[in-house]
Design an enzyme around this catalytic site. Structure first.
Site, short mmCIF file in Angstrom:
data_model
loop_
_atom_site.label_atom_id
_atom_site.label_comp_id
_atom_site.label_asym_id
_atom_site.label_seq_id
_atom_site.Cartn_x
_atom_site.Cartn_y
_atom_site.Cartn_z
N ASP A 128 0.82 -1.22 0.00
CA ASP A 128 0.00 0.00 0.00
C ASP A 128 0.85 1.26 0.00
OD1 ASP A 128 -2.35 -1.34 0.02
OD2 ASP A 128 -2.80 -1.03 2.14
N LYS A 178 -3.59 3.05 -1.93
CA LYS A 178 -4.86 3.76 -1.85
C LYS A 178 -4.61 5.15 -1.30
CE LYS A 178 -7.18 -0.40 -0.54
NZ LYS A 178 -7.55 -1.12 0.65
N MET A 237 -8.23 8.94 9.58
CA MET A 237 -8.88 9.48 8.38
C MET A 237 -9.90 10.55 8.74
SD MET A 237 -9.41 5.80 6.49
CE MET A 237 -9.85 4.92 7.99
N1 SAH Z 1 -3.97 0.24 9.16
C1 SAH Z 1 -3.46 1.56 9.46
C2 SAH Z 1 -4.50 2.64 9.27
C3 SAH Z 1 -4.94 2.79 7.83
S1 SAH Z 1 -6.13 4.08 7.63
C4 SAH Z 1 -2.92 1.58 10.90
O1 SAH Z 1 -3.12 0.61 11.64
O2 SAH Z 1 -2.28 2.56 11.27
C5 SAH Z 1 -5.09 5.43 7.18
C6 SAH Z 1 -5.10 6.46 8.28
O3 SAH Z 1 -4.20 6.06 9.31
C7 SAH Z 1 -4.63 7.83 7.87
O4 SAH Z 1 -5.65 8.58 7.25
C8 SAH Z 1 -4.24 8.42 9.20
O5 SAH Z 1 -5.37 8.84 9.93
C9 SAH Z 1 -3.65 7.20 9.90
N2 SAH Z 1 -2.19 7.14 9.77
C10 SAH Z 1 -1.46 6.20 9.15
N3 SAH Z 1 -0.14 6.45 9.26
C11 SAH Z 1 -0.03 7.58 9.98
C12 SAH Z 1 1.07 8.35 10.46
N4 SAH Z 1 2.34 8.01 10.20
N5 SAH Z 1 0.81 9.46 11.19
C13 SAH Z 1 -0.45 9.82 11.47
N6 SAH Z 1 -1.54 9.13 11.05
C14 SAH Z 1 -1.34 8.03 10.32
#
Ligand code: SAH
Length: 251
Positions: free
Chosen positions: A43, A65, A178
């Protein structure tokens, strides 16, 4: 630890969480699995340093995505995993954070199960855990919060609504994934359901990466803060966010 394959199932897929950004947050098991993979299906939020761990001849397939824009539709991603596994490849499905937290990992595994394909799940550090750790914001703290909830800011799109009254509790930490585009709605709903408009909150942008930025404010200023922040970002609501001032360590 190894899993014993069921003789009635075929192929093999490892569903691996790559962590939130800092490549060093990959687990040791995730590291081993990536090095052994023939095919890496990954991803957008997976860092290049982690992809570089794959064998030089591994096939890398990007199915990234972006918000409101799916590079490869979900059913096509599922099909890629099935086809590659059935071709006898060691497949790794690599996702940002943890695959089971707003990562659709469950949906992909359901397809594999329906096709009798073996799989394993390697957990990752989810953004809520990683980004708050690097921001010096403990998600729970005896003086501030006895519970924490992870919420997706995306629900409205699916036509479902969050149970706001269950969230609007002063001793509860809320982490919205998100949520940037929904910050106005989040603010209005939480205040309407009884949370103090002055409740401290933070936005953590690019958590655990060198570019990490932390914005601080109060619930009523959240939409303004969100206007300045870039994705990926988490919204954290609750008095624990004040501890950032005292506990910040990562610049
Ligand atoms: N599976 C992922 C989440 C995917 S949804 C997890 O467990 O972290 C994607 C969302 O995750 C983004 O829109 C944001 O809100 C958050 N996100 C992912 N990486 C991030 C980061 N390094 N810093 C802040 N938010 C993050």
């Amino acid at each position: 630890m190894t899993t014993t394959p069921n003789p009635l199932t075929r192929g093999f897929v490892s569903l691996v969480g790559a962590g939130p950004g800092d490549p060093d947050l990959l687990t040791v098991k995730g590291y081993r699995v990536i090095q052994a993979a023939d095919v890496v299906v990954y991803d957008r939020l997976v860092s290049t340093e982690i992809l570089a761990l794959a064998k030089p001849n591994a096939e890398l397939i990007y199915v990234g995505k972006k918000l409101d824009f799916h590079c490869v539709p979900q059913d096509q991603i599922n099909q890629i995993l099935v086809d590659k596994a059935l071709a006898g490849k060691k497949v790794i499905r690599l996702k940002g954070g943890d695959s089971f937290i707003f990562g659709r990992g469950g949906e992909e595994l359901e397809t594999l199960a329906e096709n009798n394909i073996n799989f394993e799940v390697v957990p990752g550090i989810t953004a809520a855990a990683g980004a708050t750790a690097y921001a010096g914001i403990p998600l729970t703290h005896r003086d501030h919060a006895q519970s924490v909830q992870f919420i997706t800011g995306h629900v409205q799109k699916d036509g479902r609504e969050i149970e706001w009254s269950a969230l609007a509790q002063s001793n509860n930490t809320l982490v919205f994934y998100m949520g940037l585009k929904q910050s106005g709605h989040i603010t209005t709903q939480l205040i309407e359901h009884g949370l103090d408009a002055n409740t401290p909150c933070a936005i953590i942008e690019n958590g655990t990466r060198r570019e990490q930025r932390v914005f601080q404010g109060e619930l009523h200023t959240l939409p303004q803060m969100a206007n300045e922040a870039q994705s990926p970002a988490l919204i954290v609501v609750g008095s624990v966010t004040q501890l950032h001032n005292k506990l910040k360590w990562f610049e």
